[in-house]
Design a protein around this motif. Structure first.
Motif, PDB file in Angstrom:
ATOM      1  N   THR A 131       0.824  -1.204   0.000  1.00 54.20           N
ATOM      2  CA  THR A 131       0.000   0.000   0.000  1.00 54.20           C
ATOM      3  C   THR A 131       0.858   1.254   0.000  1.00 54.20           C
ATOM      4  O   THR A 131       0.367   2.337   0.315  1.00 54.20           O
ATOM      5  CB  THR A 131      -0.940   0.015   1.217  1.00 54.20           C
ATOM      6  OG1 THR A 131      -0.161  -0.085   2.415  1.00 54.20           O
ATOM      7  CG2 THR A 131      -1.926  -1.142   1.149  1.00 54.20           C
ATOM      8  N   ALA A 132       2.129   1.108  -0.345  1.00 49.21           N
ATOM      9  CA  ALA A 132       3.041   2.249  -0.466  1.00 49.21           C
ATOM     10  C   ALA A 132       3.902   2.058  -1.704  1.00 49.21           C
ATOM     11  O   ALA A 132       4.459   0.976  -1.920  1.00 49.21           O
ATOM     12  CB  ALA A 132       3.931   2.373   0.772  1.00 49.21           C
ATOM     13  N   GLU A 160      -5.257  -3.358  -2.575  1.00 48.40           N
ATOM     14  CA  GLU A 160      -6.318  -2.681  -1.825  1.00 48.40           C
ATOM     15  C   GLU A 160      -7.025  -1.702  -2.746  1.00 48.40           C
ATOM     16  O   GLU A 160      -6.388  -0.985  -3.521  1.00 48.40           O
ATOM     17  CB  GLU A 160      -5.726  -1.941  -0.616  1.00 48.40           C
ATOM     18  CG  GLU A 160      -6.767  -1.313   0.279  1.00 48.40           C
ATOM     19  CD  GLU A 160      -6.156  -0.735   1.535  1.00 48.40           C
ATOM     20  OE1 GLU A 160      -6.339   0.470   1.784  1.00 48.40           O
ATOM     21  OE2 GLU A 160      -5.485  -1.481   2.263  1.00 48.40           O
ATOM     22  N   LYS A 161      -8.337  -1.662  -2.635  1.00 47.52           N
ATOM     23  CA  LYS A 161      -9.138  -0.795  -3.499  1.00 47.52           C
ATOM     24  C   LYS A 161      -8.696   0.660  -3.375  1.00 47.52           C
ATOM     25  O   LYS A 161      -8.550   1.184  -2.275  1.00 47.52           O
ATOM     26  CB  LYS A 161     -10.619  -0.919  -3.123  1.00 47.52           C
ATOM     27  CG  LYS A 161     -11.558  -0.121  -4.020  1.00 47.52           C
ATOM     28  CD  LYS A 161     -13.001  -0.317  -3.605  1.00 47.52           C
ATOM     29  CE  LYS A 161     -13.936   0.491  -4.497  1.00 47.52           C
ATOM     30  NZ  LYS A 161     -15.358   0.330  -4.067  1.00 47.52           N
ATOM     31  N   GLY A 162      -8.457   1.298  -4.498  1.00 48.24           N
ATOM     32  CA  GLY A 162      -8.136   2.716  -4.530  1.00 48.24           C
ATOM     33  C   GLY A 162      -6.680   3.049  -4.299  1.00 48.24           C
ATOM     34  O   GLY A 162      -6.300   4.223  -4.336  1.00 48.24           O
ATOM     35  N   VAL A 169       0.677   4.062  -7.919  1.00 48.63           N
ATOM     36  CA  VAL A 169       1.344   2.816  -8.299  1.00 48.63           C
ATOM     37  C   VAL A 169       0.289   1.872  -8.880  1.00 48.63           C
ATOM     38  O   VAL A 169      -0.818   1.751  -8.358  1.00 48.63           O
ATOM     39  CB  VAL A 169       2.052   2.171  -7.082  1.00 48.63           C
ATOM     40  CG1 VAL A 169       1.079   1.882  -5.950  1.00 48.63           C
ATOM     41  CG2 VAL A 169       2.801   0.922  -7.481  1.00 48.63           C
ATOM     42  N   GLU A 170       0.630   1.236  -9.972  1.00 49.06           N
ATOM     43  CA  GLU A 170      -0.308   0.326 -10.637  1.00 49.06           C
ATOM     44  C   GLU A 170       0.048  -1.111 -10.284  1.00 49.06           C
ATOM     45  O   GLU A 170       1.119  -1.608 -10.641  1.00 49.06           O
ATOM     46  CB  GLU A 170      -0.271   0.516 -12.152  1.00 49.06           C
ATOM     47  CG  GLU A 170      -1.348  -0.289 -12.875  1.00 49.06           C
ATOM     48  CD  GLU A 170      -1.435   0.044 -14.359  1.00 49.06           C
ATOM     49  OE1 GLU A 170      -2.135  -0.690 -15.072  1.00 49.06           O
ATOM     50  OE2 GLU A 170      -0.807   1.031 -14.782  1.00 49.06           O
ATOM     51  N   LEU A 171      -0.849  -1.767  -9.562  1.00 52.39           N
ATOM     52  CA  LEU A 171      -0.661  -3.151  -9.141  1.00 52.39           C
ATOM     53  C   LEU A 171      -1.900  -3.945  -9.495  1.00 52.39           C
ATOM     54  O   LEU A 171      -3.016  -3.416  -9.509  1.00 52.39           O
ATOM     55  CB  LEU A 171      -0.418  -3.223  -7.621  1.00 52.39           C
ATOM     56  CG  LEU A 171       0.805  -2.477  -7.081  1.00 52.39           C
ATOM     57  CD1 LEU A 171       0.763  -2.429  -5.558  1.00 52.39           C
ATOM     58  CD2 LEU A 171       2.087  -3.158  -7.550  1.00 52.39           C
ATOM     59  N   HIS A 172      -1.719  -5.228  -9.749  1.00 50.22           N
ATOM     60  CA  HIS A 172      -2.838  -6.102 -10.101  1.00 50.22           C
ATOM     61  C   HIS A 172      -2.726  -7.415  -9.347  1.00 50.22           C
ATOM     62  O   HIS A 172      -1.634  -7.984  -9.208  1.00 50.22           O
ATOM     63  CB  HIS A 172      -2.860  -6.369 -11.609  1.00 50.22           C
ATOM     64  CG  HIS A 172      -2.964  -5.122 -12.443  1.00 50.22           C
ATOM     65  ND1 HIS A 172      -4.143  -4.432 -12.598  1.00 50.22           N
ATOM     66  CD2 HIS A 172      -2.011  -4.428 -13.136  1.00 50.22           C
ATOM     67  CE1 HIS A 172      -3.929  -3.377 -13.367  1.00 50.22           C
ATOM     68  NE2 HIS A 172      -2.651  -3.347 -13.695  1.00 50.22           N
ATOM     69  N   ASP A 173      -3.857  -7.910  -8.866  1.00 53.05           N
ATOM     70  CA  ASP A 173      -3.866  -9.181  -8.145  1.00 53.05           C
ATOM     71  C   ASP A 173      -3.325 -10.295  -9.024  1.00 53.05           C
ATOM     72  O   ASP A 173      -3.616 -10.345 -10.228  1.00 53.05           O
ATOM     73  CB  ASP A 173      -5.300  -9.551  -7.721  1.00 53.05           C
ATOM     74  CG  ASP A 173      -5.825  -8.651  -6.619  1.00 53.05           C
ATOM     75  OD1 ASP A 173      -5.187  -7.620  -6.326  1.00 53.05           O
ATOM     76  OD2 ASP A 173      -6.870  -8.987  -6.028  1.00 53.05           O
TER      77      ASP A 173
END
Length: 396
Positions: A131-132, A160-162, A169-173
């Motif tokens: 989340t950072a 985490e949503k949002g 930062v662009e992250l995907h499950d």
């Protein structure tokens, strides 16, 4: 190589000398140097005194997250390895949570002095959440340390949503390393076998923070009729059924969650358990109108407020839930109130319970005030890490 400096405004340094890890933009006077987002920076007072070292992010409201209060310490692979090893010492050597099929929190962000990182273990798999931005850009070092320290079969990323908007930062499950988690992944919690959906489950796959609270409620549930509102995969209700509850009804708006709950019921050979997929407020009102009564009502809703502007509406929601719960509770019943909204304090919840009790003409005694399980510690320098409240009350 010179480290850029983030200079605080006058009289704004005390919280950070006190080891609070979040530096908001409003506390910053200027930035000396040209750090890129994710770079190391030194936080200094207006008098140019070193405060701490952290990671910079111009896109976030938290412009610097602090990690070390020792001058000259590099936030490199050995640093994160050491921090994770220290976090594991609590879970393994003190709490003794590292059974082969256990589920527990390995690292809890600010509480383990790793702001922006959450790691959970589910048997042989790890679920990781960044989340950072600064830590997301150091994911290779963090994953290397996790592999060395825990030797998992696979590591899965949950987002985490949002967070993309908040941190830039662009992250995907999805799988980060090793084998993907199996659809039949289970853990054992308090002698209860529980299916965990790492790909689609809530949070990082399961609500590990309620482990000890589920056990506490189960110990009070033998022979009782249980209503488990917002039951998700059945945690509170199934723990009560395992402990000998006479009847358990779980309510949740997610059919996917209830599929897990039904599987958990079957794998544990539990009876007298049923689930209803419905809007929880509406269905509780229908139960009350029909005259249903329960000996234990568990209220464990999701977070109702993500910012301070939403708190008044959130409190209205909690009030309505308690009004319905007191209608459904038989005389000498037990009310279990859970609140994971960090912006709402335990005193706010207790005041609300008192008000609803008076309105309902019921006497209420608080029996126990609880927080999350000990693998979700609270950092004394960051009270925001103490988000979960659980109050067990007797309703006469």
């Amino acid at each position: 190589m010179s480290i850029p400096k983030v200079v605080l405004k006058p009289k704004r340094a005390q919280p950070f000398f006190g080891r609070h890890p979040w530096v908001y933009a409003g506390a910053i006077d200027r930035v000396d140097g040209q750090p890129s987002d994710g770079d190391e920076v030194d936080l200094v007072s207006s008098a140019n005194n070193f405060v701490a070292r952290g990671l910079f992010n111009s896109q976030s409201k938290i412009q610097v997250r602090l990690y070390s209060w020792e001058q000259g310490v590099e936030l490199n692979r050995p640093f994160f390895h050491d921090r994770l090893e220290r976090a594991l010492s609590l879970r393994h050597h003190i709490l003794k949570l590292n059974a082969p099929e256990a589920g527990y929190r390995v690292a809890f962000s600010e509480s383990d002095f790793l702001s922006g990182l959450v790691v959970d273990r589910y048997g042989d798999w790890l679920s990781v959440q960044f989340t950072a931005l600064g830590l997301a850009r150091r994911s290779d070092a963090i994953l290397d340390a996790l592999r060395e320290l825990l030797n998992p079969r696979g590591i899965y990323l949950r987002t985490e949503k949002g967070i993309g908007k908040l941190e830039g930062v662009e992250l995907h499950d999805g799988p980060l390393w090793g084998e993907p988690p199996p659809p039949e992944l289970t853990i054992v919690e308090n002698d209860l076998r529980v299916f965990v959906n790492l790909a689609e489950g809530q949070k990082t796959g399961y609500y590990l923070d309620q482990r000890d609270n589920r056990l506490a409620v189960a110990k009070l549930s033998s022979g009782k009729r249980i209503l488990d509102a917002f039951c998700y995969s059945g945690g509170f209700g199934l723990s009560a059924a395992k402990a000998g509850a006479a009847e358990v009804l779980g309510i949740d708006a997610s059919e996917l969650a209830l599929e897990l709950a039904r599987r958990n019921t079957t794998v544990n050979a539990l009876s007298n358990v049923s689930f209803q997929c419905a809007d929880v407020f509406r269905y509780m009102a229908e139960l009350a109108a029909a005259g249903r009564q329960f000996d234990v009502v568990v209220l464990d809703p999701p977070k109702f407020a993500r910012n301070r502007a939403a708190v008044p509406e959130a409190l209205k929601g909690y009030r309505r839930l308690h009004q319905l719960a007191l209608k459904l509770l038989a005389k000498d019943g037990l009310l279990v109130t859970c609140c994971c909204t960090g912006l709402i304090a335990i005193q706010d919840i207790e005041d609300l319970i008192a008000q609803v009790a008076v309105e309902s003409r019921r006497d209420v005694q608080i029996l126990d005030r609880r927080g999350p399980a000990a693998d979700h510690p609270v950092a004394v320098t960051c009270p925001q890490s103490g988000y979960l409240k659980c109050i067990i009350s007797r309703v006469l």
